[in-house]
Write an enzyme that holds these catalytic residues in place. Structure first.
Site: not given
Ligand code: PLP
Length: 399
Positions: A150, A242, A330
């Site tokens: 990410n 649900t 942060c």
């Molecule tokens: N995994 C990765 C690599 C992510 O970038 C993110 C969100 O930034 C998540 C999991 C979490 O996903 P969600 O925001 O749908 O809970």
């Protein structure tokens, strides 16, 4: 001008997604479990969305479990395997650069007595296959390695890891499972479950121009998972609660659009990202790309600006209407340096000077040009204001 270059954090919903969802907040508000026709129409919409998500990742609709997002999908995959296969072993392998949804789940399991191996990555952010091979023991029940990171967008060799898992199973380790967090990969690169060879895969609606609070765990047919939520028999008895019908319908439509436009989006976004990166690097000598330049999703550029504080740059850009993010999170008033950039072995200064630009399906060329022109004036001004040797006093939390 408002420019949103933080699509890895979340994406704007496509107008088609909003349109598809709207009826399910009002006229079509049935509970998908109800027997009457309101319920049946809601159920039909959920099943249509299931087919659309399955088609995007080349899975069978029955392997798709709808839940509340990427975080829940990661938790369910890891805890679900850990609890179901506890008697076979309590060892998990993951990487140091996973999202907190994976890392914090693993840490919680460590407190419950499991053993977790956190694999290091190379300078360009890729895990080493041999290290995975060496880490596997006959007590290993799960390997969880993300498909795309990410922060830096780096793609991991998931198919090769699946090959290692397959060989280990052939040696008799049939309780070994493989999960990948594909939240940042789905919709950015082709994801084909037949080719990937994983047992479990997480994805999230709001990263692919769908709604927030909805996601999917792909569970390969025959994979046993311990339940995490107790209640009704929803989602073939795998996830009680649900169904979030508008969210599921929105995710289905977003998946359909991602599938239909995948090649075109990849090409367009990569062209814009490469243009942005080239422009920045040519203007500011010393800027470095973090993570592997080739093995990465087409929409992310994580750069380290030398002699600049990333947080200051982020704020200066925000004042000009441009949204980006830094490699720091942060938390309670202090700034934690990114665990991902640290794992790459970046210097303190490189981590501090990092900025993530993440593009989406709606990013336009004019927005990139505007960003580059704002950066040109901002970087020069900030460098004049804060020579690198003064950075420690600017940002004591990082010292
Ligand atoms: N995994 C990765 C690599 C992510 O970038 C993110 C969100 O930034 C998540 C999991 C979490 O996903 P969600 O925001 O749908 O809970």
């Amino acid at each position: 001008m408002k420019v949103y270059l933080d699509n890895s954090a979340t994406t704007p919903m496509s107008p088609e997604v909003i349109e598809a969802m709207l009826p399910y907040f009002s006229d079509e508000m049935g509970n998908a479990q109800s027997v009457h026709s309101f319920g049946q129409r809601a159920k039909a919409a959920v099943e249509k969305a299931r087919r659309e998500v399955a088609a995007l990742i080349n899975a069978a609709p029955a392997e798709i479990v709808f839940l509340s997002g990427g975080t829940e999908a990661d938790n369910f995959a890891i805890r679900g395997i850990a609890e179901a296969y506890r008697d076979h072993g309590q060892h998990i392998i993951t990487s140091k650069i996973e999202h907190p949804a994976v890392l914090a789940t693993c840490e919680a399991l460590e407190e419950a007595g499991y053993r977790v191996t956190y694999l290091p990555v190379s300078r360009n952010g890729i895990v080493n296959i041999e290290k995975i091979q060496q880490a596997i023991t006959d007590r290993t029940i799960l390997i969880s390695v993300m498909l795309a990171n990410n922060e830096i967008g780096t793609l991991q060799p998931i198919q090769e890891i699946a090959g290692v898992v397959k060989k280990a199973r052939e040696r008799g380790l049939d309780h070994l499972h493989f999960h990948t967090d594909a939240v940042q990969a789905v919709g950015k690169v082709p994801v084909d479950l037949n080719e990937l060879g994983v047992d479990l895969l997480s994805l999230s609606g709001h990263k692919i121009h769908g709604p927030k609070g909805i996601g999917v765990l792909y569970v390969r047919k025959g994979t046993r998972l311990a339940k995490q939520l107790f209640g009704g028999h929803h989602e073939r008895d795998r996830r009680a609660g649900t169904e979030n019908v508008p969210g599921i319908v929105g995710l289905g439509r977003a998946a359909e659009l991602a599938h239909k436009h995948l090649d075109e989006r990849i090409h367009r976004i990569r062209t814009l990202r490469d243009y942005l990166e080239r422009e920045i690097i040519s203007r500011f000598p010393g800027v470095r790309v973090n993570g592997d330049k080739e093995q990465r999703v087409p929409n992310v550029s994580n750069l380290s600006f030398n002699a600049i504080d990333g947080e200051s740059l982020l704020i200066a850009l925000d004042l000009k209407g441009i949204a980006v993010s830094t490699g720091s999170a942060c938390a309670s008033g202090s700034i934690e340096p990114s665990h991902v950039l640290q794992a790459l072995g970046l210097t303190r200064e490189e981590v501090r000077g990092s900025l993530r630009f993440s593009l989406g399906a709606y990013t336009r060329r004019e927005e990139i040009d505007y960003t580059v022109s704002v950066l040109a004036e901002t970087v020069t001004r900030l460098r004049e204001m804060s020579p690198s040797d003064e950075l420690d006093t600017l940002n004591p939390a990082l010292s």
